[in-house]
Design a protein around this motif. Sequence first.
Motif, PDB file in Angstrom:
ATOM      1  N   ARG A 200      -5.117  -2.995   4.877  1.00  0.00           N
ATOM      2  CA  ARG A 200      -5.749  -3.773   5.875  1.00  0.00           C
ATOM      3  C   ARG A 200      -6.147  -2.381   7.189  1.00  0.00           C
ATOM      4  O   ARG A 200      -6.986  -2.847   7.489  1.00  0.00           O
ATOM      5  CB  ARG A 200      -3.866  -3.864   6.585  1.00  0.00           C
ATOM      6  CG  ARG A 200      -3.812  -4.884   6.221  1.00  0.00           C
ATOM      7  CD  ARG A 200      -2.052  -5.173   6.820  1.00  0.00           C
ATOM      8  NE  ARG A 200      -1.028  -4.570   7.616  1.00  0.00           N
ATOM      9  CZ  ARG A 200       0.067  -4.359   6.730  1.00  0.00           C
ATOM     10  NH1 ARG A 200       0.297  -5.546   5.743  1.00  0.00           N
ATOM     11  NH2 ARG A 200       0.596  -3.239   6.761  1.00  0.00           N
ATOM     12  N   GLN A 201      -6.049  -0.683   6.433  1.00  0.00           N
ATOM     13  CA  GLN A 201      -7.019  -0.205   6.908  1.00  0.00           C
ATOM     14  C   GLN A 201      -8.262  -0.316   6.282  1.00  0.00           C
ATOM     15  O   GLN A 201      -9.631  -0.424   7.528  1.00  0.00           O
ATOM     16  CB  GLN A 201      -6.181   1.525   6.826  1.00  0.00           C
ATOM     17  CG  GLN A 201      -4.977   1.880   7.863  1.00  0.00           C
ATOM     18  CD  GLN A 201      -4.681   3.134   7.613  1.00  0.00           C
ATOM     19  OE1 GLN A 201      -4.456   3.511   7.089  1.00  0.00           O
ATOM     20  NE2 GLN A 201      -3.922   3.322   8.704  1.00  0.00           N
TER      21      GLN A 201
ATOM     22  N   LEU B 179       7.726  -1.193   9.651  1.00  0.00           N
ATOM     23  CA  LEU B 179       6.077  -1.091   9.434  1.00  0.00           C
ATOM     24  C   LEU B 179       5.367  -2.008   9.900  1.00  0.00           C
ATOM     25  O   LEU B 179       6.391  -3.500   9.498  1.00  0.00           O
ATOM     26  CB  LEU B 179       5.358  -0.076   7.989  1.00  0.00           C
ATOM     27  CG  LEU B 179       6.603   0.866   7.880  1.00  0.00           C
ATOM     28  CD1 LEU B 179       6.569   1.252   6.060  1.00  0.00           C
ATOM     29  CD2 LEU B 179       5.268   1.486   8.513  1.00  0.00           C
ATOM     30  N   TYR B 180       4.291  -3.040   9.725  1.00  0.00           N
ATOM     31  CA  TYR B 180       3.885  -4.029   8.905  1.00  0.00           C
ATOM     32  C   TYR B 180       4.188  -4.477   9.444  1.00  0.00           C
ATOM     33  O   TYR B 180       4.182  -6.292   9.152  1.00  0.00           O
ATOM     34  CB  TYR B 180       2.238  -4.176   9.161  1.00  0.00           C
ATOM     35  CG  TYR B 180       1.414  -5.178   9.730  1.00  0.00           C
ATOM     36  CD1 TYR B 180       0.883  -5.672  10.885  1.00  0.00           C
ATOM     37  CD2 TYR B 180       1.225  -6.567   8.472  1.00  0.00           C
ATOM     38  CE1 TYR B 180       0.378  -7.195  11.133  1.00  0.00           C
ATOM     39  CE2 TYR B 180       0.292  -7.378   8.188  1.00  0.00           C
ATOM     40  CZ  TYR B 180       0.528  -7.662   9.907  1.00  0.00           C
ATOM     41  OH  TYR B 180      -0.774  -8.799   9.546  1.00  0.00           O
ATOM     42  N   ASP B 181       4.318  -4.797   7.612  1.00  0.00           N
ATOM     43  CA  ASP B 181       5.295  -5.990   6.871  1.00  0.00           C
ATOM     44  C   ASP B 181       6.447  -6.438   6.940  1.00  0.00           C
ATOM     45  O   ASP B 181       6.894  -7.736   6.544  1.00  0.00           O
ATOM     46  CB  ASP B 181       5.330  -5.454   5.032  1.00  0.00           C
ATOM     47  CG  ASP B 181       4.050  -5.506   4.500  1.00  0.00           C
ATOM     48  OD1 ASP B 181       3.204  -6.116   4.373  1.00  0.00           O
ATOM     49  OD2 ASP B 181       3.200  -4.425   4.997  1.00  0.00           O
ATOM     50  N   LYS B 182       6.646  -5.238   7.663  1.00  0.00           N
ATOM     51  CA  LYS B 182       8.280  -6.646   8.384  1.00  0.00           C
ATOM     52  C   LYS B 182       8.762  -7.525   9.328  1.00  0.00           C
ATOM     53  O   LYS B 182       9.003  -7.630  10.107  1.00  0.00           O
ATOM     54  CB  LYS B 182       9.123  -4.670   8.868  1.00  0.00           C
ATOM     55  CG  LYS B 182       9.816  -4.129   8.326  1.00  0.00           C
ATOM     56  CD  LYS B 182      10.363  -4.712   7.156  1.00  0.00           C
ATOM     57  CE  LYS B 182      11.254  -3.738   5.941  1.00  0.00           C
ATOM     58  NZ  LYS B 182      11.808  -4.907   4.890  1.00  0.00           N
TER      59      LYS B 182
ATOM     60  N   VAL C 161       5.599  -9.171   1.479  1.00  0.00           N
ATOM     61  CA  VAL C 161       7.150  -8.340   1.530  1.00  0.00           C
ATOM     62  C   VAL C 161       7.261  -9.421   2.362  1.00  0.00           C
ATOM     63  O   VAL C 161       6.815  -9.700   3.600  1.00  0.00           O
ATOM     64  CB  VAL C 161       7.018  -6.806   2.866  1.00  0.00           C
ATOM     65  CG1 VAL C 161       7.730  -6.692   3.058  1.00  0.00           C
ATOM     66  CG2 VAL C 161       5.950  -5.860   1.532  1.00  0.00           C
TER      67      VAL C 161
ATOM     68  N   SER D  11      12.023   4.794   9.322  1.00  0.00           N
ATOM     69  CA  SER D  11      10.573   4.893   8.388  1.00  0.00           C
ATOM     70  C   SER D  11       9.906   3.530   7.657  1.00  0.00           C
ATOM     71  O   SER D  11       9.228   3.550   7.783  1.00  0.00           O
ATOM     72  CB  SER D  11      10.605   6.562   7.520  1.00  0.00           C
ATOM     73  OG  SER D  11      11.774   5.228   6.777  1.00  0.00           O
ATOM     74  N   MET D  12      10.680   2.582   7.932  1.00  0.00           N
ATOM     75  CA  MET D  12      10.477   1.343   7.529  1.00  0.00           C
ATOM     76  C   MET D  12       9.890   0.310   8.662  1.00  0.00           C
ATOM     77  O   MET D  12      10.063  -0.720   8.399  1.00  0.00           O
ATOM     78  CB  MET D  12      11.247   0.818   6.815  1.00  0.00           C
ATOM     79  CG  MET D  12      11.616   1.241   5.132  1.00  0.00           C
ATOM     80  SD  MET D  12      10.264   0.628   4.701  1.00  0.00           S
ATOM     81  CE  MET D  12       9.699   2.251   3.673  1.00  0.00           C
TER      82      MET D  12
ATOM     83  N   THR E 218       5.153   2.673  12.237  1.00  0.00           N
ATOM     84  CA  THR E 218       4.127   2.282  12.238  1.00  0.00           C
ATOM     85  C   THR E 218       4.709   2.277  13.963  1.00  0.00           C
ATOM     86  O   THR E 218       4.121   0.583  15.133  1.00  0.00           O
ATOM     87  CB  THR E 218       3.274   1.473  11.887  1.00  0.00           C
ATOM     88  OG1 THR E 218       3.696   0.534  11.785  1.00  0.00           O
ATOM     89  CG2 THR E 218       2.940   2.264  11.240  1.00  0.00           C
TER      90      THR E 218
ATOM     91  N   THR F 144      -0.685  -1.268  14.575  1.00  0.00           N
ATOM     92  CA  THR F 144       0.539  -0.395  14.028  1.00  0.00           C
ATOM     93  C   THR F 144       0.068   0.392  12.916  1.00  0.00           C
ATOM     94  O   THR F 144       0.167   1.887  12.560  1.00  0.00           O
ATOM     95  CB  THR F 144       1.407  -1.677  13.496  1.00  0.00           C
ATOM     96  OG1 THR F 144       0.709  -2.498  12.725  1.00  0.00           O
ATOM     97  CG2 THR F 144       2.481  -1.818  14.670  1.00  0.00           C
ATOM     98  N   ASP F 145      -0.788  -0.638  11.784  1.00  0.00           N
ATOM     99  CA  ASP F 145      -1.696   0.255  10.950  1.00  0.00           C
ATOM    100  C   ASP F 145      -3.008   0.755  11.764  1.00  0.00           C
ATOM    101  O   ASP F 145      -3.018   2.008  10.737  1.00  0.00           O
ATOM    102  CB  ASP F 145      -2.443  -1.229  10.011  1.00  0.00           C
ATOM    103  CG  ASP F 145      -1.181  -1.852   9.363  1.00  0.00           C
ATOM    104  OD1 ASP F 145      -0.585  -1.341   8.765  1.00  0.00           O
ATOM    105  OD2 ASP F 145      -1.474  -3.352   9.672  1.00  0.00           O
TER     106      ASP F 145
ATOM    107  N   GLU G  46       4.887  -1.909   1.391  1.00  0.00           N
ATOM    108  CA  GLU G  46       4.321  -1.112   2.901  1.00  0.00           C
ATOM    109  C   GLU G  46       3.765  -0.403   3.155  1.00  0.00           C
ATOM    110  O   GLU G  46       2.915  -0.275   3.815  1.00  0.00           O
ATOM    111  CB  GLU G  46       5.998  -1.201   3.736  1.00  0.00           C
ATOM    112  CG  GLU G  46       6.640  -2.152   3.360  1.00  0.00           C
ATOM    113  CD  GLU G  46       7.554  -1.454   2.776  1.00  0.00           C
ATOM    114  OE1 GLU G  46       7.751  -1.377   1.533  1.00  0.00           O
ATOM    115  OE2 GLU G  46       9.198  -2.588   2.105  1.00  0.00           O
TER     116      GLU G  46
ATOM    117  N   ASN H 174       0.558  -1.458   1.020  1.00  0.00           N
ATOM    118  CA  ASN H 174      -0.255  -3.030   2.368  1.00  0.00           C
ATOM    119  C   ASN H 174      -1.235  -2.052   3.680  1.00  0.00           C
ATOM    120  O   ASN H 174      -2.215  -2.222   3.667  1.00  0.00           O
ATOM    121  CB  ASN H 174       0.348  -4.096   2.899  1.00  0.00           C
ATOM    122  CG  ASN H 174       1.059  -4.592   1.189  1.00  0.00           C
ATOM    123  OD1 ASN H 174       0.852  -4.051   0.280  1.00  0.00           O
ATOM    124  ND2 ASN H 174       1.445  -5.310   1.143  1.00  0.00           N
ATOM    125  N   ARG H 175      -0.387  -0.813   3.909  1.00  0.00           N
ATOM    126  CA  ARG H 175      -1.434  -0.785   5.014  1.00  0.00           C
ATOM    127  C   ARG H 175      -2.187  -0.354   4.959  1.00  0.00           C
ATOM    128  O   ARG H 175      -3.475  -0.064   5.546  1.00  0.00           O
ATOM    129  CB  ARG H 175       0.001   0.301   5.473  1.00  0.00           C
ATOM    130  CG  ARG H 175      -0.257   1.121   6.768  1.00  0.00           C
ATOM    131  CD  ARG H 175       0.496   2.074   7.814  1.00  0.00           C
ATOM    132  NE  ARG H 175      -0.350   2.349   9.043  1.00  0.00           N
ATOM    133  CZ  ARG H 175      -0.002   3.580   9.579  1.00  0.00           C
ATOM    134  NH1 ARG H 175       0.612   4.634   9.242  1.00  0.00           N
ATOM    135  NH2 ARG H 175      -0.617   3.601  11.210  1.00  0.00           N
TER     136      ARG H 175
END
Lengths: 530, 530
Positions: free
Chosen positions: A284-285, B497-500, A167, B494-495, B338, B55-56, A277, A280-281
């Motif tokens: 990673r978890q 998230l880690y990938d950001k 991403v 809601s976005m 997250t 986060t995750d 997103e 991917n989370r």
Amino acid sequence: MIKRFLHPFTVLLALLFPGIVFAQQTEKIDTAIVSKIKDEGMNRSKVMDILSMLTDIHGPRLTNSPGYKKAADYAKSSLESWGVQNVHFDTWEEDFGRGWQLKKFSLQNLGPVYFPVIAYPKAWTPGVKGAVAAEAVYLDIKKEEDLNQYKGKLKGKIVLFSLPTPVKPGFKPDATRLNDSTLLQMSNADISESFGGRRFQAPTEPQRLAYLKWDLCQKEGAIAVLEASPSARLEDGTVTVSAATVPYPAETPFSKRVSSYKANAPKILPQVVVAAEHYNRMVRQIQKGQTVKLELTLETEFTPSAPGYNVIGEIQGTDLKDEVVMIGAHLDSWHSGTGTTDNAAGSAVMMEAMRILKSLGVTPKRTIRIGLWGGEEQGLLGSKSYVKRTYGERLDKAFPYDSIQLKPGAEKFSVYLNMDNGTGKFRGVYLQGNDKVRPIFRNWMKPFNKMGASTLTLQNTGGTDHLSFDAIGLPGFQFIQDPIEYSTRTHHTSMDLYDKAVEPDLKHNATMIAVFAWMAANRDELIPRK
Amino acid sequence: MIKRFLHPFTVLLALLFPGIVFAQQTEKIDTAIVSKIKDEGMNRSKVMDILSMLTDIHGPRLTNSPGYKKAADYAKSSLESWGVQNVHFDTWEEDFGRGWQLKKFSLQNLGPVYFPVIAYPKAWTPGVKGAVAAEAVYLDIKKEEDLNQYKGKLKGKIVLFSLPTPVKPGFKPDATRLNDSTLLQMSNADISESFGGRRFQAPTEPQRLAYLKWDLCQKEGAIAVLEASPSARLEDGTVTVSAATVPYPAETPFSKRVSSYKANAPKILPQVVVAAEHYNRMVRQIQKGQTVKLELTLETEFTPSAPGYNVIGEIQGTDLKDEVVMIGAHLDSWHSGTGTTDNAAGSAVMMEAMRILKSLGVTPKRTIRIGLWGGEEQGLLGSKSYVKRTYGERLDKAFPYDSIQLKPGAEKFSVYLNMDNGTGKFRGVYLQGNDKVRPIFRNWMKPFNKMGASTLTLQNTGGTDHLSFDAIGLPGFQFIQDPIEYSTRTHHTSMDLYDKAVEPDLKHNATMIAVFAWMAANRDELIPRK
């Protein structure tokens, strides 16, 4: 082009070959009709109402699904209410396959950290019974040897099948309009001949590995397969999703593969695509040693296998009523949004063009026919079937024009105009290599020049229903459209929703289609062929 | 600025006022330490690992929620594992209120056309029992008289509370970096004093109407209230959502209002925010006469009211160990993503800076302390409490600096550095009107000039924890950050998230914080105050 004919040399040329100038002169614009069409299309438009009915109320419209049926019923009754004649469901010659619809879906990450997962099932996926809780296993397979470590470990599990999707921040805008330099490039481009159809290529290593992974999941007894929404376009929780995968060894020719919508499709695992997103989370978890427990609710409904059908209607012509000008767009869609830009937009524009033409109170010389196609997303099936039954077919796909067998109707066919590139404004026409139509379309477009439509390109555009006509040598065209958010955000995605439509653009397009159809129906000649 | 001191006039000035030049000379960069910090921060970074854990694994981190506790535990044990001393939970002086977490959520549009709805509950909303199916009613209220038509019609219904949110194509990119002209503007800007805090303003008509609508829904016995994700920023299914609304008449002063996280909060209706495109679709369905039936599953958990807490730790200094340099960021977040860019990014950068500093194997002169704050999203509560207990308070908020009562510790306080504007790279520093730090920061930033950080602006930046220090006259700063997708896509959404997160930017920031903290801890003087 047109201006050049006023050059002194042109006058000389005209004296020598008067026919050339005459051909140009026949493309005069009937300004009174154009004004009426523009007035109706821009000031009393119904295009957004039609669009909302096709999407909010009857969408999505997966081929042969109950939604498709409702939309087709709506299209038929609307066309009839405007006075369009002979509106009917045009049934294909053979079974398409099963309809399908989603009855209930939810994917929950139960923990260790709870979150509701943004995801959408693939079309024609089977469901699961009730709410199934299961551990998630990430299939971290990059080469064949990696398969071994998962043997005996997938039974009763939900498999994260794909690698994570990278991403990246959106440094480019989602939405754009074509600028002058792009349009100029198109205008100057030579023809780039290309015929549709998937050619069989030697299977690649990733394709071979993909089959082995599918096979492993099925043999080991996984409950369901999750994949990350694919990369390189859009993210932000948007899910790109089409039909369920029927796994075949990479060597299997396409002709031997059975699609998931066919009644005789092999049994497959339930398949869901997850927003990048969130996918991917979860990966990673798991990679951090967490035990991820998911709860999947996936209730789907299949309807019996049946032939597909198009919606056809017409405004019957007067003295040349046996000759046909056709406009159309595919009515079917994918299923995670409401199929707004792909392609309720095209369908609504064509329906609105018919409504505008009926509102004029005058009858065209030729018959103007509308075709709203099914099965486009499965390979232009509806338009191909219609063309084959009505106008002819290409017997050998390897020899494009040498093996065409035309029916008598083809001689009376003028032109087919299609729209299927999202919500964007028409900026010109792809000539599909047919330079003879250039002066004609140039003139028809004049009333729209100031609104941004003026570019003609020899280039082909592919991927949709005009190809069914073009394939047997009948003139079939698509328009150059502003991309807006089509390839970045809405095409085959969960965000292909009504709010993504741009009202002024759709009004413009419907008006332009009405003008083109009227001009084609009333000019002296049929549209010249390649 | 620095270069000007080499001007002949400056030399004269230096002879007359040697102290000025001396002050400049003390800001020499310890290039050996800077090299070590850069090497550790860029080549052996742990910032993304820390971020993923916050986060995750442990996100979201709503204040006092179980997620916040797990993240605080993780931060404490991580800091301890790196050798950071005196790591402890710093408990505020009074109760914050209740923790809250989502246990299960699903919103389904059962029909007439089924679709799973993209939505997210507000924090601290109550839940509903089981899966509740109910008809949706659109509250189409634009003026007070419109309320009447809904009397007797909301009982047992799920209310679409807000007007639809207009959705427009994204012609501007979501993500940007600051360009030279913006940075130049900032560099040339004068101070724009502004103190935080909400001032009471005369209630507007929309506010008055909003209360009447809430009151109607509660009195009539609606099951739940849905609102469209607010407009003017991002769409594409992204949901912007914060705390549940406790409706008060518009005239009620803020001091008399009880927030939804308080144990004594009034009973409120379950509240959910719906993605604009899906909300708008439901409104159009209802407006077209459809009966929309929804199924809501909303299970939430409240934890007992308790004081909030920060995580504090330190690297004890040597000869000036009673003097303190502080770095920090808020650890708490909103709940629908997250909390990655708001503000795990800041927390991870500060934790990583501490790790880098511990890795140097040398001890700073002053103590370097980290503060990871709770309750920032509810009004900088954690940092305010810490500052009040440790350094003093402003007794009368109406008179910013006249009513400050400082504690003895304030004399030994040097500077506080904060990060809370998303994932973007540091491009400079907001001086908060303190021109005396300009030459100091100018020098400290030199090792980062080539990486894009060179701009100093007198301007204030607000909205986060450095204000708690600034409010009592202690130097507290934030950095100018590239916006990336913060205000367009991730802030409170809601976005988030880690990938950001953007890895190179976070590495850059952690390295820069470590350099700034080291320089502040080892210079001769405390950082000058306004």
